[in-house]
Design a protein around this motif. Structure first.
Motif, short mmCIF file in Angstrom:
data_model
loop_
_atom_site.label_atom_id
_atom_site.label_comp_id
_atom_site.label_asym_id
_atom_site.label_seq_id
_atom_site.Cartn_x
_atom_site.Cartn_y
_atom_site.Cartn_z
N ARG A 159 1.70 0.92 -4.09
CA ARG A 159 1.42 0.50 -2.40
C ARG A 159 2.09 -0.36 -2.31
O ARG A 159 2.98 0.00 -1.04
CB ARG A 159 -0.34 -0.14 -3.17
CG ARG A 159 -0.61 -0.42 -1.85
CD ARG A 159 -1.64 -1.30 -1.72
NE ARG A 159 -3.28 -0.03 -2.35
CZ ARG A 159 -4.28 -0.07 -3.09
NH1 ARG A 159 -5.01 -1.51 -2.15
NH2 ARG A 159 -4.09 0.45 -3.52
N ARG A 160 3.10 -1.30 -2.93
CA ARG A 160 4.10 -1.78 -2.46
C ARG A 160 5.27 -1.11 -2.16
O ARG A 160 5.71 -1.40 -0.85
CB ARG A 160 4.29 -2.99 -3.84
CG ARG A 160 3.47 -4.41 -3.74
CD ARG A 160 4.23 -5.30 -4.17
NE ARG A 160 4.12 -4.82 -5.89
CZ ARG A 160 3.15 -4.71 -6.90
NH1 ARG A 160 2.59 -5.77 -6.63
NH2 ARG A 160 3.53 -4.26 -8.01
N LEU A 161 5.19 -0.13 -2.72
CA LEU A 161 6.97 0.42 -1.92
C LEU A 161 6.06 1.11 -1.07
O LEU A 161 7.55 1.55 0.33
CB LEU A 161 6.81 1.47 -3.54
CG LEU A 161 7.85 2.25 -3.36
CD1 LEU A 161 9.41 1.39 -3.79
CD2 LEU A 161 8.55 2.90 -4.77
N ARG A 165 4.63 0.10 1.02
CA ARG A 165 4.78 -0.64 2.26
C ARG A 165 6.35 -0.86 2.88
O ARG A 165 6.66 -1.33 4.64
CB ARG A 165 4.02 -1.43 1.64
CG ARG A 165 2.50 -1.72 2.33
CD ARG A 165 1.25 -3.13 1.83
NE ARG A 165 1.58 -4.10 0.55
CZ ARG A 165 0.98 -3.93 -0.48
NH1 ARG A 165 -0.36 -2.96 -0.39
NH2 ARG A 165 1.65 -5.14 -1.42
N TRP A 166 6.52 -1.20 2.14
CA TRP A 166 8.03 -1.61 2.05
C TRP A 166 9.14 -0.29 3.07
O TRP A 166 9.88 -0.42 3.52
CB TRP A 166 8.75 -1.30 0.71
CG TRP A 166 10.35 -2.66 0.09
CD1 TRP A 166 10.78 -3.28 1.15
CD2 TRP A 166 11.20 -1.19 0.57
NE1 TRP A 166 12.77 -3.43 1.00
CE2 TRP A 166 12.60 -2.07 0.94
CE3 TRP A 166 12.47 0.04 0.52
CZ2 TRP A 166 13.48 -1.86 1.08
CZ3 TRP A 166 13.40 0.45 0.45
CH2 TRP A 166 14.17 0.02 0.65
N ALA A 223 -0.34 -0.08 -7.77
CA ALA A 223 -0.18 -1.08 -7.12
C ALA A 223 1.19 -1.42 -6.68
O ALA A 223 1.24 -1.91 -5.95
CB ALA A 223 -0.44 -2.70 -8.58
N GLU A 224 2.30 -0.74 -7.92
CA GLU A 224 3.89 -0.81 -7.49
C GLU A 224 3.80 0.35 -6.86
O GLU A 224 4.28 0.36 -4.89
CB GLU A 224 4.11 -0.74 -9.14
CG GLU A 224 5.71 -1.21 -8.61
CD GLU A 224 6.29 -2.77 -7.62
OE1 GLU A 224 6.67 -3.15 -6.97
OE2 GLU A 224 5.25 -3.34 -8.34
N TRP A 241 -3.08 6.09 -4.07
CA TRP A 241 -1.63 5.86 -4.02
C TRP A 241 -1.05 6.58 -5.09
O TRP A 241 0.42 7.58 -5.11
CB TRP A 241 -1.39 4.84 -4.39
CG TRP A 241 -2.17 3.58 -2.97
CD1 TRP A 241 -3.69 3.17 -3.22
CD2 TRP A 241 -1.58 3.10 -2.28
NE1 TRP A 241 -4.30 2.17 -2.01
CE2 TRP A 241 -2.53 2.47 -1.17
CE3 TRP A 241 -0.66 3.65 -2.07
CZ2 TRP A 241 -2.03 2.53 0.44
CZ3 TRP A 241 -0.30 3.52 -0.06
CH2 TRP A 241 -1.34 2.53 0.99
N PRO A 255 10.90 -3.59 -3.94
CA PRO A 255 10.70 -3.15 -5.71
C PRO A 255 11.43 -3.59 -5.93
O PRO A 255 13.00 -3.20 -6.85
CB PRO A 255 10.12 -2.05 -5.05
CG PRO A 255 10.11 -1.71 -3.83
CD PRO A 255 11.54 -2.47 -3.07
N GLU A 293 7.59 -0.83 6.22
CA GLU A 293 8.54 -2.10 6.92
C GLU A 293 10.18 -1.54 7.01
O GLU A 293 11.04 -1.58 8.25
CB GLU A 293 8.50 -3.05 6.19
CG GLU A 293 9.31 -4.25 7.06
CD GLU A 293 8.56 -4.59 8.29
OE1 GLU A 293 8.90 -4.90 9.15
OE2 GLU A 293 7.18 -4.45 7.76
N GLY A 326 11.81 -8.09 -0.07
CA GLY A 326 10.53 -7.48 -0.64
C GLY A 326 10.57 -5.93 -0.77
O GLY A 326 10.26 -5.63 -1.82
N THR A 355 -3.71 4.58 6.43
CA THR A 355 -4.27 2.98 7.46
C THR A 355 -5.11 2.79 7.54
O THR A 355 -5.87 3.31 7.78
CB THR A 355 -2.79 3.21 8.15
OG1 THR A 355 -3.36 3.58 9.47
CG2 THR A 355 -1.17 3.20 7.45
#
Length: 700
Positions: free
Chosen positions: A663-665, A667-668, A660-661, A612, A489, A671, A487, A587
Motif C-alpha cells: 500500500r505504501r509502495l 502511494r509512493w 501494508a508495504e 492490495w 520504500p 506521488e 518516502g 481510491t
C-alpha cells in the motif's frame, strides 16, 4: 401471408424473468419442455414470446409487470426485428388519439385525421397496414393501461429517449436538453423556427415551448429525408401541443419528408432562427446536381468533401437579414483545407459569429465532441460585425465537487452568458478569459482560416501562471522530490527466500470458487424497465485507473442501477487495454462512480484475499505474457483477458503482512506520477515564458 410470431432473445427472456442470461441457458439444458427457437441462429436464437411467457408462468418465474414495463416488452419484440421506429410511431398514434379500444387500421386513420392536417396525416399514416398483425395487436393492447395511468407526453418522450440512444439507430443522435436550450438561446427570440435536418424533433420540441414576444408559440418548420424520423418528430410535437390545449391549426406547424438540399420544402420561407444538427460526413450528397443552386453565396459551391458547409449555406439562405442560426458541426470542418474559401467568406462577410467547442457529452455516444457554430445573415444595409467569439469548452475549469453532467450544464450557461456579452460588445469577463476569446478579422483571415477554438484561445498554462507564480514552481517541485526521497520504500533481503513453487490460479478459476467476482461495463438495451433516467453519469476510464484520478468520463445510464455497475471500496481496477498489465485498488474518490468502457473490476472476498496483495500480484510483468495479446491498432497496447491473469495462492495472514508495504509502495508510485506531471507542466510553462520574454535567464 402470415406474419412470424413475436419473438424474444435469450437476453430478453432473462430480463422478463429478472435473472442472468446464464440462468436461461441452464433452463434450456435442464427442461425438456422449454420452448424451441423459432428464429435467429444457433449462436443467437429467438423464441416465441407467447410460448416463453406461458412456460415462465407455469414455472412460477414470470414477474408481474407494471403497464409501462409490459409496453416496453412488446416494443422490444419490434426492436429485435429491426422495426423499432414502427412500434414507437404506432404507440404515438394511439396516445394521440386516446383510443379506448383496439381500433382497426381504418378506424385509427380516421381518428388521427381529426388531430392533424392532410399533409401530416399522410406522413403519419402512410405505413399503416390494412390489417393488424398479431404482434401489432399485442402492442396496441399494451398501450391502453399506460395511456390511462401515465402522462401521455411523458410516456412518448421516454420512448423517444430509448429509441434515440439505442445502439444501431441509424442517422440519429440524442442531444442533451442543455445543448438544445443553448442553441435556442443563441438563435434568440423567434416567431418562426426552422430545423433544416429535424430528425426526431430534438430542437423543435423545446422551440415549441418557447413563447414569442406576443406570448404565442412560434411557428415551427422542419424537414428531413428519413420518414420514420419525421413521423416520430411530428408525434412528439402534436402530443405536446395537445397537452397545452392547442388547436389543429397546422399553419403553425409544418414538417416535411424530403432531402433538404435537393428538394427544399421551404425555399420561399424567410425565418428568424435556424437550429439543428445536420448529417455529418455525408457521402454522395448530390454535389453535381446542385452546381448552380442560388444558395451558394458564400464562396460558391462547396467542395464534394465539405457537405457540412453546404448545410451552413442552406441555413443562411433561409434566414431573414439579421436572423441567426445555431448548428452542431463536426470539429474537422473548422480546419479542413478544402473548405478554406467558404470559411473565409463566412468570416469576411460577418456571417460567422461564434464557434464553441463542446465536450463529448454534448451528444450521447460521441467521443470527439462537437462544435457549435453561431451564424447570422448579414444585413445588406448594415456594417458587418467584426470579430468572432471562440470558446474552448474542453478547457473550462472543472469544479471537482460537481458531477460531469452538472459541469456540462454549468458550461452551457457560461457559453450563453458569453454570447450575450459578445453580442452587446461588452467583451470577455476576466474569469472566463482562460477558455474564451474574441478574435478580430485580420487575425482570422490568415492562410489556413482555421476556426478551431483551441487554436485561438490562450493556453491554460499562460493564463493560469503569473511570472511570480512561475518562479515559485521550481521550489514546489524540489519539495516534491524531497518527499519522494524520504518516502522511498525501505526493504530488507530475506535470509531464506520463500519457495518458488507456490501454486497459482487464474482469476477465472477463483471466480468459480467464489473467492472473487469479475465485473465490467455493459450497455443495457431495455426500454421501459425503470423511470426516465438522467442522460449521463460520471464513469471511470482506463486513464483514470492508470493515474488514480477521479472519474473523467461519462456513460449513458442504463434502465437498472445495479450495484455491481459501480465501484465499491477495495475494488481492484484493471484497464482492458494498456501498455502492460496494471491493477489498482480504487481510491476514495473513485468509489461510488460507474464503470466506464474498458475497465474491469476484481472484487475479492476479504476473508480469503487481500485487495492490495492481489493488485500487486496481478501487476507482475509475467502476467502480460499469460493474459494479454497485442491490440490490432498497432499502437503497442495490450488487450487484457482478466480471467487468464494468474494469482499466487498464499494464506491470508501472509498476504496481509505484505499488504501494508504494498500500500505504501502504491502511494509512493502515485506521488511519483503526480510529481512527474507537475515537472512536465513546469517545463512547458517555463519554455513558453522564455519564448514570450515573460522570464529571462538569471545572470547567475
Amino acid at each position: 401471408m402470415a406474419e412470424e410470431p413475436s419473438t424474444v432473445t435469450a437476453t430478453g427472456i432473462a430480463r422478463i424473468a429478472g435473472v442472468g442470461r446464464a440462468a436461461v441457458s441452464n433452463w434450456r439444458r435442464r427442461h425438456q419442455d422449454f420452448p424451441r427457437p423459432v428464429a435467429g441462429t444457433s449462436a443467437s436464437p429467438a423464441f416465441d414470446l407467447y410460448e416463453v411467457e406461458q412456460w415462465l408462468d407455469r414455472q412460477g418465474k414470470l414477474r408481474s409487470l407494471a403497464p409501462l414495463d409490459r409496453l416496453g416488452r412488446r416494443i422490444e419484440t419490434f426492436g429485435a426485428a429491426g422495426r423499432l421506429a414502427e412500434a414507437i410511431a404506432l404507440v404515438g398514434l394511439m396516445l394521440l388519439t386516446a383510443a379506448r379500444e383496439v381500433p382497426s387500421p381504418r378506424q385509427l386513420k380516421d381518428q388521427a385525421r381529426a388531430f392533424t392536417s392532410p399533409q401530416h396525416a399522410e406522413i403519419l399514416l402512410s405505413e399503416l397496414p390494412e390489417v393488424w398483425s398479431p404482434a401489432q395487436c399485442e402492442l396496441l393492447d399494451a398501450v391502453f393501461p399506460v395511456a390511462c395511468q401515465e402522462d401521455r407526453v411523458g410516456v412518448f418522450e421516454h420512448l423517444h429517449s430509448r429509441y434515440a440512444t439505442t445502439r444501431g439507430t441509424v442517422g440519429l443522435t440524442d442531444t442533451p436538453a442543455a445543448v438544445a436550450n443553448l442553441m435556442l438561446d443563441i438563435a434568440g427570440p423567434a416567431t418562426v423556427v426552422l430545423d433544416i435536418a429535424c430528425g426526431t424533433g430534438t430542437f423543435l420540441r423545446p422551440a415549441l415551448e418557447e413563447p414569442t414576444a406576443t406570448g404565442a408559440p412560434p411557428r415551427i418548420l422542419g424537414q428531413d429525408s428519413r420518414p420514420e424520423h419525421v413521423r416520430i418528430a411530428l408525434l412528439r410535437l402534436l402530443l405536446l401541443r395537445q397537452q397545452a390545449g392547442g388547436d389543429r391549426d397546422d399553419a403553425e406547424l409544418r414538417l416535411c419528408v424530403a432531402d433538404p438540399l435537393l428538394a427544399d420544402a421551404f425555399a420561399d420561407e424567410s425565418v428568424d432562427a435556424v437550429v439543428g444538427s445536420p448529417p455529418h460526413g455525408l457521402q454522395g450528397w448530390s454535389h453535381d446536381r446542385l452546381a448552380f443552386d442560388p444558395r451558394w453565396v458564400y464562396g460558391g459551391l462547396p467542395p464534394r468533401t465539405e457537405p457540412e458547409l453546404a448545410w451552413v449555406q442552406n441555413a443562411l439562405a433561409h434566414l431573414k437579414p439579421g436572423g441567426r442560426a445555431a448548428l452542431l458541426m463536426p470539429p474537422a470542418v473548422a480546419g479542413r483545407p478544402a473548405g478554406r474559401r467558404i470559411r473565409s467568406e463566412l468570416v469576411r462577410r460577418g456571417a460567422l459569429r461564434a464557434v464553441v467547442a463542446l465536450p463529448p457529452t454534448a451528444t450521447v455516444g460521441g467521443s470527439n465532441g462537437v462544435h457549435l457554430w453561431a451564424l447570422q445573415r448579414p444585413d445588406p444595409a448594415g456594417t458587418p460585425e467584426g470579430g468572432v467569439l471562440f470558446v474552448n469548452g474542453e478547457a473550462a475549469p472543472l469544479n471537482q465537487r460537481t458531477s460531469s453532467r452538472e459541469h456540462f450544464e454549468a458550461l452551457c450557461g457560461q457559453v450563453a452568458a458569453l454570447w450575450l456579452n459578445h453580442r452587446s460588445g461588452r467583451g470577455i469577463p476576466a474569469s472566463d478569459s482562460a477558455f474564451a476569446r474574441h478574435v478580430s478579422l485580420p487575425e482570422l483571415l490568415d492562410e489556413d482560416i482555421d476556426l478551431t477554438p483551441r487554436r485561438h484561445v490562450p493556453h491554460r498554462d499562460s493564463a493560469r501562471h503569473t511570472p511570480e507564480a512561475l518562479l515559485e514552481l521550481p521550489a514546489d517541485i524540489e519539495a516534491g522530490l524531497d518527499a519522494l526521497r524520504d518516502g522511498m520504500p525501505r526493504l530488507t533481503r530475506v535470509s531464506q527466500p520463500a519457495s518458488s513453487d507456490v501454486s497459482t490460479a487464474t482469476l477465472g478459476e477463483l471466480s468459480r470458487t467464489g473467492a472473487l467476482s469479475l465485473h465490467r461495463y455493459s450497455v443495457r438495451t431495455a426500454y421501459l424497465d425503470a423511470p426516465v433516467p438522467e442522460r449521463q453519469e460520471p464513469a471511470l476510464t482506463s486513464q483514470d485507473v492508470l493515474t488514480g484520478r477521479p472519474a473523467s468520463g461519462s456513460v449513458p445510464i442504463g434502465p437498472n442501477d445495479e450495484p455491481t455497475a459501480r465501484v465499491q471500496a477495495h475494488d481492484i481496477l484493471v484497464p482492458a487495454i494498456a501498455k502492460t498489465v496494471v491493477a489498482r485498488v480504487a481510491t476514495d474518490e473513485q468509489v461510488g462512480v460507474r464503470l466506464g468502457p474498458g475497465v474491469h473490476v476484481v472484487r475479492v472476498d476479504p476473508n480469503l484475499l487481500d485487495p492490495w496483495f492481489v493488485a500487486g500480484a496481478l501487476s507482475r510483468p509475467e502476467n502480460a505474457t499469460k493474459a494479454a495479446r497485442r491490440s490490432a491498432t498497432g499502437s503497442g497496447a495490450l488487450r487484457i483477458d482478466v480471467k487468464r491473469l494468474h494469482l499466487p495462492l498464499l494464506p491470508i495472514d501472509v498476504q496481509c503482512r505484505r499488504s501494508a508495504e504494498l500500500r505504501r509502495l502504491a502511494r509512493w508510485d502515485a506521488e511519483l506520477t503526480r510529481t512527474a506531471e507537475a515537472g512536465h507542466e513546469l517545463t512547458r510553462a517555463l519554455t513558453r515564458a522564455l519564448i514570450d520574454g515573460t522570464l529571462t535567464p538569471s545572470d547567475d
